[in-house]
Design a protein around this motif. Structure first.
Motif, PDB file in Angstrom:
ATOM      1  N   THR A  23      -7.664  -8.077   9.961  1.00 37.11           N
ATOM      2  CA  THR A  23      -7.942  -6.872   9.168  1.00 37.11           C
ATOM      3  C   THR A  23      -7.556  -5.610   9.943  1.00 37.11           C
ATOM      4  O   THR A  23      -6.950  -4.682   9.386  1.00 37.11           O
ATOM      5  CB  THR A  23      -9.427  -6.818   8.785  1.00 37.11           C
ATOM      6  N   THR A  24      -7.885  -5.572  11.230  1.00 34.19           N
ATOM      7  CA  THR A  24      -7.516  -4.422  12.060  1.00 34.19           C
ATOM      8  C   THR A  24      -6.004  -4.313  12.179  1.00 34.19           C
ATOM      9  O   THR A  24      -5.440  -3.209  12.120  1.00 34.19           O
ATOM     10  CB  THR A  24      -8.148  -4.550  13.461  1.00 34.19           C
TER      11      THR A  24
ATOM     12  N   ARG B 214      -3.761  -5.339  10.011  1.00 37.75           N
ATOM     13  CA  ARG B 214      -3.252  -4.859   8.715  1.00 37.75           C
ATOM     14  C   ARG B 214      -3.440  -3.346   8.594  1.00 37.75           C
ATOM     15  O   ARG B 214      -2.513  -2.614   8.246  1.00 37.75           O
ATOM     16  CB  ARG B 214      -3.963  -5.593   7.588  1.00 37.75           C
ATOM     17  N   THR B 215      -4.625  -2.864   8.907  1.00 37.20           N
ATOM     18  CA  THR B 215      -4.920  -1.433   8.792  1.00 37.20           C
ATOM     19  C   THR B 215      -4.092  -0.616   9.776  1.00 37.20           C
ATOM     20  O   THR B 215      -3.513   0.421   9.410  1.00 37.20           O
ATOM     21  CB  THR B 215      -6.414  -1.179   9.053  1.00 37.20           C
TER      22      THR B 215
ATOM     23  N   LYS C 166       0.826  -1.210   0.000  1.00 34.63           N
ATOM     24  CA  LYS C 166       0.000   0.000   0.000  1.00 34.63           C
ATOM     25  C   LYS C 166       0.861   1.261   0.000  1.00 34.63           C
ATOM     26  O   LYS C 166       0.524   2.247  -0.621  1.00 34.63           O
ATOM     27  CB  LYS C 166      -0.910   0.003   1.234  1.00 34.63           C
TER      28      LYS C 166
ATOM     29  N   ARG D  16      -0.327  -0.275   8.810  1.00 33.72           N
ATOM     30  CA  ARG D  16      -0.082   0.630   7.700  1.00 33.72           C
ATOM     31  C   ARG D  16      -0.373   2.094   8.084  1.00 33.72           C
ATOM     32  O   ARG D  16       0.312   2.995   7.636  1.00 33.72           O
ATOM     33  CB  ARG D  16      -0.910   0.197   6.491  1.00 33.72           C
ATOM     34  N   LYS D  17      -1.363   2.299   8.945  1.00 33.18           N
ATOM     35  CA  LYS D  17      -1.623   3.661   9.422  1.00 33.18           C
ATOM     36  C   LYS D  17      -0.458   4.155  10.266  1.00 33.18           C
ATOM     37  O   LYS D  17      -0.052   5.309  10.161  1.00 33.18           O
ATOM     38  CB  LYS D  17      -2.919   3.694  10.242  1.00 33.18           C
TER      39      LYS D  17
END
Length: 281
Positions: A267-268, A270-271, A90, A274-275
């Motif tokens: 999913t959390t 991963r997010t 990303k 990256r944040k």
């Protein structure tokens, strides 16, 4: 030459050589992973004599000093990648974005320590399969996620080599660790591990707790989740694909185990990873 992505308007700074002739080492601005499948070589790596016989691997940094002085019936293939390829998908695909964390860290010590990773008899077929598929993915680019799959196999190859390099002894626990690091994508039972180490369940778990702080099956789970974490952060693979790549039979079971151990869903995770990277510059 760098790969022109047929699915996206970008250049991917990687190459795969089905036949490595050792004439250009190190490759300019590239980490190089060479898999020797037959024969042997002798040479000097950063002023240190090396001798590698098949099956063997060489991990060469972009600034390494390499000289091959002897080749005996050698056959090898190689994969080369720019350091920016280690950026997660990303972030590295965002236009005008300065590369930051997260970056793939798995296996980088192999390029820094001038060590020649050992390749066990059990690990060889898996490395051969992964290298073959990696090369096919580079050439075929069968869909828009081909770069994700390249990163998947790179993470798995480097991770396996790194773990094999850590366990250089030959105790029953080391034998079982080699088995786990080589076969974790497959279904593994406690019985498989006891047979591998020639120990009963009680003794195996006792030795594992003394060495690793966990039971044998507990260590297997933690290793699978470690690889899964890398794939979550650095690729866009689906949860089902990651589950199957790391030995979880169902994505629902993978999500349950990951959430229980990490305190957040895949999913959390991963997010959030990256944040965190996007504000860490």
């Amino acid at each position: 030459m760098p790969q022109a992505d047929r699915h996206k308007k970008r250049t991917v700074n990687i190459e795969f050589a089905a036949v490595e002739d050792f004439s250009i080492l190190p490759y300019p601005e590239r980490f190089t992973l060479i898999f020797i499948t037959s024969g042997s070589i002798k040479g000097v790596l950063n002023q240190r004599p090396i001798s590698v016989s098949a099956p063997g691997v060489l991990c060469i940094a972009e600034d390494a000093q390499v000289q091959v002085v002897e080749k005996i019936n050698v056959s090898a293939q190689s994969f080369h990648f720019h350091s920016e390829f280690l950026n997660s998908v990303k972030l590295s695909e965002t236009k005008d974005y300065f590369p930051a964390q997260p970056r793939i860290q798995t296996g980088l010590s192999l390029f820094q320590n001038n060590e020649v990773p050992r390749v066990t008899e059990k690990a060889y077929p898996l490395l051969l399969e992964w290298f073959f598929i990696l090369g096919m993915e580079v050439k075929a680019q069968s869909d828009a996620l081909w770069v994700c799959r390249i990163k998947k196999y790179l993470i798995q190859i480097l991770g396996l080599l790194e773990e094999l390099n850590r366990t250089s002894e030959h105790s029953p626990v080391d034998v079982v660790l080699d088995y786990i690091h080589t076969n974790y994508p497959q279904k593994i039972s406690l019985e498989d591990l006891t047979k591998c180490g020639h120990l009963n369940r009680v003794t195996l778990n006792k030795k594992f707790k003394e060495r690793c702080g966990n039971t044998a099956i507990g260590y297997l789970l933690s290793h699978r989740l470690k690889v899964a974490g890398d794939l979550l952060v650095h690729t866009d693979m689906s949860l089902n694909e990651i589950a199957r790549a790391t030995g979880f039979e169902y994505d629902t079971y993978f999500i349950k185990q990951f959430t229980a151990k990490k305190g957040m869903s895949p999913t959390t995770y991963r997010t959030a990873s990256r944040k965190l990277a996007s504000v860490s510059i």
